[in-house]
Design a protein around this motif. Sequence first.
Motif, PDB file in Angstrom:
ATOM      1  N   LEU A 114    -102.592 -43.503  64.649  1.00  0.00           N
ATOM      2  CA  LEU A 114    -101.718 -43.596  63.481  1.00  0.00           C
ATOM      3  C   LEU A 114    -100.654 -42.502  63.531  1.00  0.00           C
ATOM      4  O   LEU A 114    -100.966 -41.316  63.610  1.00  0.00           O
ATOM      5  CB  LEU A 114    -102.552 -43.473  62.209  1.00  0.00           C
ATOM      6  CG  LEU A 114    -101.878 -43.769  60.896  1.00  0.00           C
ATOM      7  CD1 LEU A 114    -101.357 -45.203  60.866  1.00  0.00           C
ATOM      8  CD2 LEU A 114    -102.868 -43.564  59.757  1.00  0.00           C
ATOM      9  N   GLN A 115     -99.401 -42.918  63.510  1.00  0.00           N
ATOM     10  CA  GLN A 115     -98.287 -41.980  63.618  1.00  0.00           C
ATOM     11  C   GLN A 115     -97.720 -41.623  62.238  1.00  0.00           C
ATOM     12  O   GLN A 115     -97.573 -40.476  61.902  1.00  0.00           O
ATOM     13  CB  GLN A 115     -97.190 -42.595  64.486  1.00  0.00           C
ATOM     14  CG  GLN A 115     -96.258 -41.626  65.112  1.00  0.00           C
ATOM     15  CD  GLN A 115     -96.952 -40.695  66.099  1.00  0.00           C
ATOM     16  OE1 GLN A 115     -97.976 -41.008  66.666  1.00  0.00           O
ATOM     17  NE2 GLN A 115     -96.397 -39.528  66.270  1.00  0.00           N
ATOM     18  N   HIS A 116     -97.382 -42.641  61.467  1.00  0.00           N
ATOM     19  CA  HIS A 116     -96.916 -42.385  60.104  1.00  0.00           C
ATOM     20  C   HIS A 116     -97.171 -43.620  59.240  1.00  0.00           C
ATOM     21  O   HIS A 116     -97.438 -44.706  59.733  1.00  0.00           O
ATOM     22  CB  HIS A 116     -95.444 -41.958  60.067  1.00  0.00           C
ATOM     23  CG  HIS A 116     -94.474 -43.050  60.417  1.00  0.00           C
ATOM     24  ND1 HIS A 116     -94.163 -43.401  61.692  1.00  0.00           N
ATOM     25  CD2 HIS A 116     -93.729 -43.872  59.621  1.00  0.00           C
ATOM     26  CE1 HIS A 116     -93.284 -44.380  61.699  1.00  0.00           C
ATOM     27  NE2 HIS A 116     -93.000 -44.685  60.452  1.00  0.00           N
ATOM     28  N   ILE A 117     -97.096 -43.388  57.928  1.00  0.00           N
ATOM     29  CA  ILE A 117     -97.375 -44.433  56.939  1.00  0.00           C
ATOM     30  C   ILE A 117     -96.243 -44.440  55.932  1.00  0.00           C
ATOM     31  O   ILE A 117     -95.781 -43.375  55.502  1.00  0.00           O
ATOM     32  CB  ILE A 117     -98.712 -44.171  56.213  1.00  0.00           C
ATOM     33  CG1 ILE A 117     -99.867 -44.248  57.212  1.00  0.00           C
ATOM     34  CG2 ILE A 117     -98.927 -45.174  55.093  1.00  0.00           C
ATOM     35  CD1 ILE A 117    -101.199 -43.915  56.609  1.00  0.00           C
ATOM     36  N   THR A 118     -95.796 -45.630  55.566  1.00  0.00           N
ATOM     37  CA  THR A 118     -94.771 -45.741  54.530  1.00  0.00           C
ATOM     38  C   THR A 118     -95.331 -46.525  53.348  1.00  0.00           C
ATOM     39  O   THR A 118     -96.198 -47.376  53.508  1.00  0.00           O
ATOM     40  CB  THR A 118     -93.507 -46.455  55.043  1.00  0.00           C
ATOM     41  OG1 THR A 118     -93.845 -47.793  55.414  1.00  0.00           O
ATOM     42  CG2 THR A 118     -92.900 -45.734  56.221  1.00  0.00           C
ATOM     43  N   ALA A 155    -102.386 -46.663  46.382  1.00  0.00           N
ATOM     44  CA  ALA A 155    -101.653 -46.692  47.651  1.00  0.00           C
ATOM     45  C   ALA A 155    -101.310 -45.272  48.098  1.00  0.00           C
ATOM     46  O   ALA A 155    -101.437 -44.942  49.278  1.00  0.00           O
ATOM     47  CB  ALA A 155    -100.391 -47.535  47.510  1.00  0.00           C
ATOM     48  N   GLU A 156    -100.883 -44.431  47.157  1.00  0.00           N
ATOM     49  CA  GLU A 156    -100.553 -43.050  47.501  1.00  0.00           C
ATOM     50  C   GLU A 156    -101.797 -42.285  47.940  1.00  0.00           C
ATOM     51  O   GLU A 156    -101.770 -41.525  48.916  1.00  0.00           O
ATOM     52  CB  GLU A 156     -99.882 -42.344  46.318  1.00  0.00           C
ATOM     53  CG  GLU A 156     -99.529 -40.891  46.564  1.00  0.00           C
ATOM     54  CD  GLU A 156     -98.605 -40.666  47.754  1.00  0.00           C
ATOM     55  OE1 GLU A 156     -98.751 -39.628  48.428  1.00  0.00           O
ATOM     56  OE2 GLU A 156     -97.730 -41.520  48.026  1.00  0.00           O
ATOM     57  N   GLN A 157    -102.915 -42.486  47.242  1.00  0.00           N
ATOM     58  CA  GLN A 157    -104.166 -41.829  47.631  1.00  0.00           C
ATOM     59  C   GLN A 157    -104.602 -42.282  49.021  1.00  0.00           C
ATOM     60  O   GLN A 157    -105.014 -41.462  49.852  1.00  0.00           O
ATOM     61  CB  GLN A 157    -105.275 -42.145  46.624  1.00  0.00           C
ATOM     62  CG  GLN A 157    -105.133 -41.447  45.306  1.00  0.00           C
ATOM     63  CD  GLN A 157    -106.192 -41.901  44.312  1.00  0.00           C
ATOM     64  OE1 GLN A 157    -106.911 -42.870  44.540  1.00  0.00           O
ATOM     65  NE2 GLN A 157    -106.281 -41.198  43.191  1.00  0.00           N
ATOM     66  N   LEU A 158    -104.496 -43.577  49.280  1.00  0.00           N
ATOM     67  CA  LEU A 158    -104.882 -44.114  50.584  1.00  0.00           C
ATOM     68  C   LEU A 158    -103.970 -43.565  51.679  1.00  0.00           C
ATOM     69  O   LEU A 158    -104.431 -43.182  52.753  1.00  0.00           O
ATOM     70  CB  LEU A 158    -104.843 -45.645  50.563  1.00  0.00           C
ATOM     71  CG  LEU A 158    -105.250 -46.355  51.847  1.00  0.00           C
ATOM     72  CD1 LEU A 158    -106.671 -45.981  52.266  1.00  0.00           C
ATOM     73  CD2 LEU A 158    -105.132 -47.868  51.661  1.00  0.00           C
ATOM     74  N   ARG A 159    -102.675 -43.480  51.398  1.00  0.00           N
ATOM     75  CA  ARG A 159    -101.728 -42.925  52.376  1.00  0.00           C
ATOM     76  C   ARG A 159    -102.102 -41.483  52.728  1.00  0.00           C
ATOM     77  O   ARG A 159    -102.177 -41.122  53.906  1.00  0.00           O
ATOM     78  CB  ARG A 159    -100.299 -42.968  51.821  1.00  0.00           C
ATOM     79  CG  ARG A 159     -99.251 -42.492  52.830  1.00  0.00           C
ATOM     80  CD  ARG A 159     -97.884 -42.352  52.184  1.00  0.00           C
ATOM     81  NE  ARG A 159     -97.826 -41.217  51.271  1.00  0.00           N
ATOM     82  CZ  ARG A 159     -97.684 -39.938  51.657  1.00  0.00           C
ATOM     83  NH1 ARG A 159     -97.569 -39.638  52.918  1.00  0.00           N
ATOM     84  NH2 ARG A 159     -97.644 -38.979  50.763  1.00  0.00           N
ATOM     85  N   GLN A 160    -102.358 -40.675  51.711  1.00  0.00           N
ATOM     86  CA  GLN A 160    -102.700 -39.278  51.965  1.00  0.00           C
ATOM     87  C   GLN A 160    -104.029 -39.153  52.702  1.00  0.00           C
ATOM     88  O   GLN A 160    -104.184 -38.329  53.614  1.00  0.00           O
ATOM     89  CB  GLN A 160    -102.711 -38.493  50.655  1.00  0.00           C
ATOM     90  CG  GLN A 160    -101.321 -38.318  50.105  1.00  0.00           C
ATOM     91  CD  GLN A 160    -101.264 -37.374  48.929  1.00  0.00           C
ATOM     92  OE1 GLN A 160    -102.177 -36.582  48.704  1.00  0.00           O
ATOM     93  NE2 GLN A 160    -100.183 -37.431  48.176  1.00  0.00           N
ATOM     94  N   HIS A 161    -104.996 -39.980  52.326  1.00  0.00           N
ATOM     95  CA  HIS A 161    -106.309 -39.960  52.987  1.00  0.00           C
ATOM     96  C   HIS A 161    -106.169 -40.326  54.466  1.00  0.00           C
ATOM     97  O   HIS A 161    -106.719 -39.647  55.339  1.00  0.00           O
ATOM     98  CB  HIS A 161    -107.261 -40.934  52.281  1.00  0.00           C
ATOM     99  CG  HIS A 161    -108.569 -41.097  52.977  1.00  0.00           C
ATOM    100  ND1 HIS A 161    -109.557 -40.153  52.925  1.00  0.00           N
ATOM    101  CD2 HIS A 161    -109.041 -42.105  53.760  1.00  0.00           C
ATOM    102  CE1 HIS A 161    -110.599 -40.561  53.642  1.00  0.00           C
ATOM    103  NE2 HIS A 161    -110.305 -41.745  54.165  1.00  0.00           N
ATOM    104  N   LEU A 162    -105.418 -41.398  54.755  1.00  0.00           N
ATOM    105  CA  LEU A 162    -105.246 -41.834  56.141  1.00  0.00           C
ATOM    106  C   LEU A 162    -104.488 -40.802  56.961  1.00  0.00           C
ATOM    107  O   LEU A 162    -104.838 -40.533  58.118  1.00  0.00           O
ATOM    108  CB  LEU A 162    -104.527 -43.184  56.194  1.00  0.00           C
ATOM    109  CG  LEU A 162    -105.314 -44.377  55.660  1.00  0.00           C
ATOM    110  CD1 LEU A 162    -104.445 -45.613  55.631  1.00  0.00           C
ATOM    111  CD2 LEU A 162    -106.574 -44.609  56.475  1.00  0.00           C
ATOM    112  N   MET A 163    -103.453 -40.202  56.391  1.00  0.00           N
ATOM    113  CA  MET A 163    -102.696 -39.195  57.125  1.00  0.00           C
ATOM    114  C   MET A 163    -103.547 -37.945  57.379  1.00  0.00           C
ATOM    115  O   MET A 163    -103.456 -37.333  58.443  1.00  0.00           O
ATOM    116  CB  MET A 163    -101.402 -38.827  56.397  1.00  0.00           C
ATOM    117  CG  MET A 163    -100.351 -39.935  56.432  1.00  0.00           C
ATOM    118  SD  MET A 163     -99.995 -40.599  58.081  1.00  0.00           S
ATOM    119  CE  MET A 163     -99.354 -39.181  58.928  1.00  0.00           C
ATOM    120  N   ALA A 164    -104.380 -37.578  56.414  1.00  0.00           N
ATOM    121  CA  ALA A 164    -105.272 -36.430  56.621  1.00  0.00           C
ATOM    122  C   ALA A 164    -106.273 -36.742  57.732  1.00  0.00           C
ATOM    123  O   ALA A 164    -106.529 -35.896  58.609  1.00  0.00           O
ATOM    124  CB  ALA A 164    -106.010 -36.084  55.323  1.00  0.00           C
TER     125      ALA A 164
END
Length: 172
Positions: A114-118, A155-164
């Motif tokens: 995973l590189q980035h999430i939008t 969605a924001e929580q999931l984005r932060q969780h995945l990026m972490a």
Amino acid sequence: MSLNDPIPQEQWIPTQQVLYTQVAPDYLKLVTLTTLLMGLIPLGIALALMMVVFALALPWLLAAGLCLTLLLTLWVYISQLGAKRLGYMVREQDIVVRRGIFWRRHTCLTLSRLQHITLSQGPLERLYGLSTLRGFTAGSPHAEITIAGLPSDQAEQLRQHLMAKAGSRHEQ
């Protein structure tokens, strides 16, 4: 076990047997609304053309309108089934997205890739408080995973969780 070690077969969990998180119930309303909007405009144009160009008599016009309305109803129903079928699951090393009615697809994206999430929101998504999450991998300009219909805060929580998770995988 490192990231390169295969998972022993006795630990395999088929993606069909896993509980997926469903998207927001409002996503079904959004899909219905957008499908109707996309279908009613061509339906009206088709009926107007039939009236003007073909000068159809009223019984034929009613029959054509009924057929087109049935097709639109079927289209709405199939769109709703697709929305109900959409789900996702976050596991320790990956995220899996399930979609499809007739052709079911389970897309698994390893968090180490995973590189980035939008997150994105169209006007109707904003109206319903929904967002679409897209996950990208290195070397691909196209989203590898797309999850529409997420409540914006989730969605924001999931984005932060995945990026972490992805960040901790890159550090190892």
